[in-house]
Design a protein around this motif. Sequence first.
Motif, PDB file in Angstrom:
ATOM      1  N   UNK A 123      -5.924   7.619   9.952  1.00  0.00           N
ATOM      2  CA  UNK A 123      -5.080   7.931   9.278  1.00  0.00           C
ATOM      3  C   UNK A 123      -5.925   7.508   7.769  1.00  0.00           C
ATOM      4  N   UNK A 124      -6.459   6.930   7.697  1.00  0.00           N
ATOM      5  CA  UNK A 124      -7.529   6.622   6.711  1.00  0.00           C
ATOM      6  C   UNK A 124      -8.720   7.304   6.078  1.00  0.00           C
ATOM      7  N   UNK A 125      -9.051   7.348   7.723  1.00  0.00           N
ATOM      8  CA  UNK A 125     -11.000   8.436   7.725  1.00  0.00           C
ATOM      9  C   UNK A 125     -10.325   9.992   7.155  1.00  0.00           C
ATOM     10  N   UNK A 126      -9.803  10.584   7.152  1.00  0.00           N
ATOM     11  CA  UNK A 126      -9.250  11.826   6.731  1.00  0.00           C
ATOM     12  C   UNK A 126      -9.328  12.204   4.948  1.00  0.00           C
ATOM     13  N   UNK A 127      -8.361  12.487   4.822  1.00  0.00           N
ATOM     14  CA  UNK A 127      -8.809  12.423   3.633  1.00  0.00           C
ATOM     15  C   UNK A 127      -9.478  11.770   2.760  1.00  0.00           C
ATOM     16  N   UNK A 299      -1.442  -1.847   3.481  1.00  0.00           N
ATOM     17  CA  UNK A 299      -0.176  -2.004   3.391  1.00  0.00           C
ATOM     18  C   UNK A 299       0.066  -1.394   5.067  1.00  0.00           C
ATOM     19  N   UNK A 300       0.919  -0.984   5.451  1.00  0.00           N
ATOM     20  CA  UNK A 300       1.935  -0.262   6.615  1.00  0.00           C
ATOM     21  C   UNK A 300       3.710  -0.348   5.814  1.00  0.00           C
ATOM     22  N   UNK A 301       3.922   0.599   5.586  1.00  0.00           N
ATOM     23  CA  UNK A 301       5.977   0.658   5.633  1.00  0.00           C
ATOM     24  C   UNK A 301       6.542   1.743   6.720  1.00  0.00           C
ATOM     25  N   UNK A 302       7.314   1.482   6.712  1.00  0.00           N
ATOM     26  CA  UNK A 302       8.034   2.350   7.529  1.00  0.00           C
ATOM     27  C   UNK A 302       8.412   3.665   6.892  1.00  0.00           C
ATOM     28  N   UNK A 308       8.255   2.595  -1.762  1.00  0.00           N
ATOM     29  CA  UNK A 308       7.354   1.234  -1.781  1.00  0.00           C
ATOM     30  C   UNK A 308       6.420   1.162  -1.604  1.00  0.00           C
ATOM     31  N   UNK A 309       5.348   2.294  -1.037  1.00  0.00           N
ATOM     32  CA  UNK A 309       4.631   2.478  -0.315  1.00  0.00           C
ATOM     33  C   UNK A 309       4.030   3.122  -1.340  1.00  0.00           C
ATOM     34  N   UNK A 310       4.472   4.327  -2.238  1.00  0.00           N
ATOM     35  CA  UNK A 310       4.417   5.229  -3.301  1.00  0.00           C
ATOM     36  C   UNK A 310       3.840   4.371  -4.798  1.00  0.00           C
ATOM     37  N   UNK A 311       4.951   3.215  -4.943  1.00  0.00           N
ATOM     38  CA  UNK A 311       5.632   2.697  -5.646  1.00  0.00           C
ATOM     39  C   UNK A 311       4.130   1.329  -5.321  1.00  0.00           C
ATOM     40  N   UNK A 312       3.780   0.698  -4.834  1.00  0.00           N
ATOM     41  CA  UNK A 312       2.804  -0.195  -5.025  1.00  0.00           C
ATOM     42  C   UNK A 312       1.056   0.953  -4.872  1.00  0.00           C
ATOM     43  N   UNK A 313       0.912   2.457  -4.732  1.00  0.00           N
ATOM     44  CA  UNK A 313      -0.071   2.730  -5.000  1.00  0.00           C
ATOM     45  C   UNK A 313      -0.031   3.404  -6.316  1.00  0.00           C
ATOM     46  N   UNK A 314       0.867   3.435  -6.981  1.00  0.00           N
ATOM     47  CA  UNK A 314       0.847   4.173  -8.353  1.00  0.00           C
ATOM     48  C   UNK A 314       0.084   3.378  -8.665  1.00  0.00           C
ATOM     49  N   UNK A 315       1.117   1.643  -8.691  1.00  0.00           N
ATOM     50  CA  UNK A 315       0.612   0.393  -9.976  1.00  0.00           C
ATOM     51  C   UNK A 315      -0.571  -0.271  -9.589  1.00  0.00           C
ATOM     52  N   UNK A 316      -1.837   0.374  -8.545  1.00  0.00           N
ATOM     53  CA  UNK A 316      -2.377  -0.139  -7.940  1.00  0.00           C
ATOM     54  C   UNK A 316      -2.294  -1.164  -7.608  1.00  0.00           C
ATOM     55  N   UNK A 319      -5.278  -2.613  -3.017  1.00  0.00           N
ATOM     56  CA  UNK A 319      -6.817  -2.320  -2.326  1.00  0.00           C
ATOM     57  C   UNK A 319      -6.766  -1.667  -0.889  1.00  0.00           C
ATOM     58  N   UNK A 320      -7.581  -0.544  -0.903  1.00  0.00           N
ATOM     59  CA  UNK A 320      -7.664   0.857   0.478  1.00  0.00           C
ATOM     60  C   UNK A 320      -6.701   1.105   0.632  1.00  0.00           C
ATOM     61  N   UNK A 321      -6.415   1.820   1.702  1.00  0.00           N
ATOM     62  CA  UNK A 321      -5.320   3.025   2.336  1.00  0.00           C
ATOM     63  C   UNK A 321      -4.350   1.997   2.756  1.00  0.00           C
ATOM     64  N   UNK A 322      -2.932   2.803   2.710  1.00  0.00           N
ATOM     65  CA  UNK A 322      -1.352   2.867   2.670  1.00  0.00           C
ATOM     66  C   UNK A 322      -1.104   3.368   3.825  1.00  0.00           C
ATOM     67  N   UNK A 323      -0.467   3.231   4.632  1.00  0.00           N
ATOM     68  CA  UNK A 323      -0.217   4.299   5.568  1.00  0.00           C
ATOM     69  C   UNK A 323       1.454   3.948   6.164  1.00  0.00           C
ATOM     70  N   UNK A 324       1.419   5.251   6.074  1.00  0.00           N
ATOM     71  CA  UNK A 324       3.687   4.980   6.664  1.00  0.00           C
ATOM     72  C   UNK A 324       3.188   4.757   8.427  1.00  0.00           C
ATOM     73  N   UNK A 325       3.866   4.153   8.890  1.00  0.00           N
ATOM     74  CA  UNK A 325       4.133   3.669   9.938  1.00  0.00           C
ATOM     75  C   UNK A 325       5.271   4.041  10.859  1.00  0.00           C
ATOM     76  N   UNK A 326       5.969   5.373  11.497  1.00  0.00           N
ATOM     77  CA  UNK A 326       7.068   5.603  11.893  1.00  0.00           C
ATOM     78  C   UNK A 326       7.586   4.491  13.172  1.00  0.00           C
TER      79      UNK A 326
END
Length: 326
Positions: A123-127, A299-302, A308-316, A319-326
């Motif tokens: 997932x981290x290696x696409x966009x 970090x991984x989030x459901x 919360x995944x958006x929040x940690x990314x928005x607030x920087x 580090x690195x890739x944030x992913x959702x794990x369904x």
Amino acid sequence: MKAVQFTRFGPPEVLEAIEVPKPEPKGGEVLVRVHAAGVNFFEVLMRADRYAVTPPLPVFPGVEVAGIVEDIGADADPSLSGARVAVPLFAIGRGFGGYAEYVVVDAGAAVRLPDSLSFADAAALMVQGLTALHMVRRSPPKGKVVLVNAAGGGVGSLLLQLARLEGASKVIAAAGSEAKRRIALSLGADLAVDYTARDWAGPVKAATGGQGADVIYETVGGDVARASLAALAPAGEILLAAMGRFSLELSEIRSMLDANQSLKGFSLLPLIAADKWKSDLALLFDLAAAAALKVVHGGSFSLDEAAEAHRVLEERRVSGKVVLVP
């Protein structure tokens, strides 16, 4: 199935996980059970209606997923059944739908993964991976001193490694926290500087005999892009991948021209060739599987934790890739 949507623009809380019909593959399609969906900063901007384009509501965000083919439609390659695959939705003209438990796509859009590569790495290696790869192609680093801004982020951490692999003579990382600078150094940067510090270009100039960087890979924009000018060598170039946050004044551009410096724009989608993106992804996947390219995870989030995944990314805060794990 469960999927994430927002029906109005606003803070992270507008993201909600809802139940929607599970899709079924039709002729030539495959059903992929999503094991990792990438979260990107442009999706944060889109959710807040700060992106270059305002999408119609409701929006089901997500443009990159990795998972296992669970079902195939008629005429799809039967060998794909049960295969571990990556699906870059953005590369096939689909800008939405990845924050979900399942996606249906044309079978030709599924890229097989090496057995040793995790879904989160894929997932981290696409966009971000394709962005970094095309940036080093657009401004080749071989034999040059390069400066990578936001070097602890998803794109920056990959950029500095690819610049090293492509023969940069020196790689300088710029990041806003000590933790991110340590990450950059661990990935092969020769020097890491704090771009929140006053006159942070000074250490860059000192490390390069007073010249500065030949190439600056700039993904932040705003004040960081402006301050980067002081770190640019005569006849150097800035590759700006933060077009929506471009803020250089005409006087600054004129000063660049006087110093024989150049400013290049970067936008990923126009550079993705229909006949090459699959091989480009395969290259990135193989490099990561062989440990020649390390993915940094934030970090991984459901799906229920998408806000919360958006929040940690928005607030920087990561580090690195944030992913959702369904």
